[in-house]
Structures are given as structure tokens and as C-alpha cells.
Design a protein around this motif. Structure first.
Motif, mmCIF file in Angstrom:
data_model
loop_
_atom_site.group_PDB
_atom_site.id
_atom_site.type_symbol
_atom_site.label_atom_id
_atom_site.label_comp_id
_atom_site.label_asym_id
_atom_site.label_seq_id
_atom_site.Cartn_x
_atom_site.Cartn_y
_atom_site.Cartn_z
ATOM 1 N N LEU A 23 -1.224 -6.784 -8.172
ATOM 2 C CA LEU A 23 -0.609 -6.427 -6.895
ATOM 3 C C LEU A 23 -1.161 -7.235 -5.726
ATOM 4 C CD1 LEU A 23 -0.552 -2.574 -7.384
ATOM 5 C CD2 LEU A 23 1.350 -4.169 -7.618
ATOM 6 N N THR A 24 -0.249 -7.695 -4.887
ATOM 7 C CA THR A 24 -0.606 -8.406 -3.666
ATOM 8 C C THR A 24 -0.316 -7.505 -2.467
ATOM 9 O OG1 THR A 24 1.596 -9.344 -3.326
ATOM 10 C CG2 THR A 24 0.058 -10.610 -4.728
ATOM 11 N N LYS A 25 -0.759 -7.945 -1.311
ATOM 12 C CA LYS A 25 -0.514 -7.195 -0.075
ATOM 13 C C LYS A 25 0.990 -7.027 0.160
ATOM 14 C CE LYS A 25 -1.543 -7.320 4.848
ATOM 15 N NZ LYS A 25 -2.217 -8.023 5.936
ATOM 16 N N LEU A 28 2.664 -4.367 -2.084
ATOM 17 C CA LEU A 28 2.394 -2.981 -1.706
ATOM 18 C C LEU A 28 2.983 -2.616 -0.351
ATOM 19 C CD1 LEU A 28 -1.224 -2.344 -2.993
ATOM 20 C CD2 LEU A 28 0.898 -1.329 -3.807
ATOM 21 N N GLU A 29 2.877 -3.513 0.619
ATOM 22 C CA GLU A 29 3.322 -3.177 1.967
ATOM 23 C C GLU A 29 4.832 -3.269 2.140
ATOM 24 O OE1 GLU A 29 1.066 -5.464 4.789
ATOM 25 O OE2 GLU A 29 -0.766 -4.349 4.361
ATOM 26 N N LYS A 30 5.467 -4.255 1.503
ATOM 27 C CA LYS A 30 6.897 -4.456 1.689
ATOM 28 C C LYS A 30 7.719 -4.068 0.470
ATOM 29 C CE LYS A 30 6.333 -8.068 5.093
ATOM 30 N NZ LYS A 30 6.690 -9.413 5.516
ATOM 31 N N SER A 31 7.059 -3.663 -0.573
ATOM 32 C CA SER A 31 7.733 -3.291 -1.827
ATOM 33 C C SER A 31 8.621 -4.411 -2.350
ATOM 34 C CB SER A 31 8.527 -2.006 -1.657
ATOM 35 O OG SER A 31 7.672 -0.942 -1.332
ATOM 36 N N ILE A 32 8.209 -5.655 -2.138
ATOM 37 C CA ILE A 32 8.935 -6.809 -2.658
ATOM 38 C C ILE A 32 8.128 -7.351 -3.832
ATOM 39 C CG2 ILE A 32 9.768 -9.143 -2.192
ATOM 40 C CD1 ILE A 32 10.045 -8.290 0.753
ATOM 41 N N ALA A 95 -2.186 2.682 -6.330
ATOM 42 C CA ALA A 95 -2.836 1.395 -6.566
ATOM 43 C C ALA A 95 -3.210 0.727 -5.251
ATOM 44 C CB ALA A 95 -1.908 0.489 -7.373
ATOM 45 N N SER A 96 -4.036 -0.299 -5.362
ATOM 46 C CA SER A 96 -4.502 -1.067 -4.209
ATOM 47 C C SER A 96 -4.239 -2.553 -4.433
ATOM 48 C CB SER A 96 -6.016 -0.849 -4.016
ATOM 49 O OG SER A 96 -6.307 0.510 -3.819
ATOM 50 N N ILE A 97 -4.361 -3.313 -3.371
ATOM 51 C CA ILE A 97 -4.222 -4.761 -3.450
ATOM 52 C C ILE A 97 -5.226 -5.297 -4.470
ATOM 53 C CG2 ILE A 97 -4.488 -6.936 -2.166
ATOM 54 C CD1 ILE A 97 -3.692 -5.283 0.367
#
Length: 128
Positions: A23-25, A28-32, A95-97
Motif C-alpha cells: 500500500l502507498t499513500k 489509502l488516501e484516494k482509494s486509487i 492497514a497503513s502505508i
């Protein structure tokens, strides 16, 4: 980033050919989330051929996290360019970055079920 030794140990316990992503930022942040080859291969286990999908097509599959929290996996092609994408509801809470997440199936007493496994968290518990 390759799996750590502990993450590899967890991956080896999962059903053959789990879908995997680190997972990247942005994920997680943009759900892309671009559907990589392992995610596309996992989708094929459910009859979802992302290569054959048309732009705008979407297929949803019920799943759950290892703690039992229900979620929905969505495999789709973007409307404009037809990019292969994937999403998983509730991922930010689980989950986290930088975490390695795997999609797998397991057979329980009620039959097959689809699981979203935070491999990194389980690997950390192994070495703790």
C-alpha cells in the motif's frame, strides 16, 4: 519492495496465488489502486477477466478481513481510459502505508470465503 522474511512466511500459508499489493499513500488516501497482475489473477478465480472488461465495467465480491470485519472487493475498468483498478472497502481502518496486503480464499465450515489479509501486521505478530 520485496516481502520481508516474516511476510514471506505468512504468504506461504495462504491459498495458492493470493493477490498482493504493497500500500502507498495514494492507494489509502484516494482509494486509487491499479490492479497489478496478482490482483488480476486473483479476480480470475471468481470468473472476473479484467482484460476482457469494458471501460466502466465493475464487479463486486463480498469478502472479510481476518478479524471478521466484512468488506467488498471491487474490480473495475475506469470509464475514461479503461485502466484496470481495484478497491477494498474499509481498507484505511485495516492497514497503513507500506503494509503488504493479500487477497486469498479459505474453506471454512460454511464453505469458501474470501479474505483480505494484512500480511505485514500478521508478520509483526510472528516476530513479537
Amino acid at each position: 519492495m520485496k516481502p520481508t522474511e516474516a511476510e514471506s512466511t505468512i504468504l506461504a500459508t495462504l491459498a495458492p496465488d493470493p493477490g498482493r499489493l504493497r500500500l502507498t499513500k495514494t492507494m489509502l488516501e484516494k482509494s486509487i489502486i491499479d490492479a497489478n497482475r496478482t490482483i488480476c489473477a486473483f479476480a480470475r478465480q471468481f470468473g472476473v477477466d479484467m482484460a476482457a472488461m469494458e471501460a466502466g465495467d465493475r464487479v463486486k465480491i463480498p469478502a472479510s478481513y481476518t478479524d471478521g470485519t466484512p468488506c467488498t472487493l471491487s474490480f473495475y475498468r475506469t470509464a475514461n481510459r479503461g485502466d484496470k483498478r481495484f478497491s477494498c472497502s474499509g481498507l484505511k481502518a485495516q492497514a497503513s502505508i507500506g503494509d503488504l496486503v493479500a487477497l486469498t480464499t479459505e474453506t471454512d465450515a460454511a464453505g469458501d470465503r474470501t479474505l483480505v489479509v494484512n500480511v505485514t501486521v500478521q508478520a509483526l505478530a510472528l516476530v513479537a
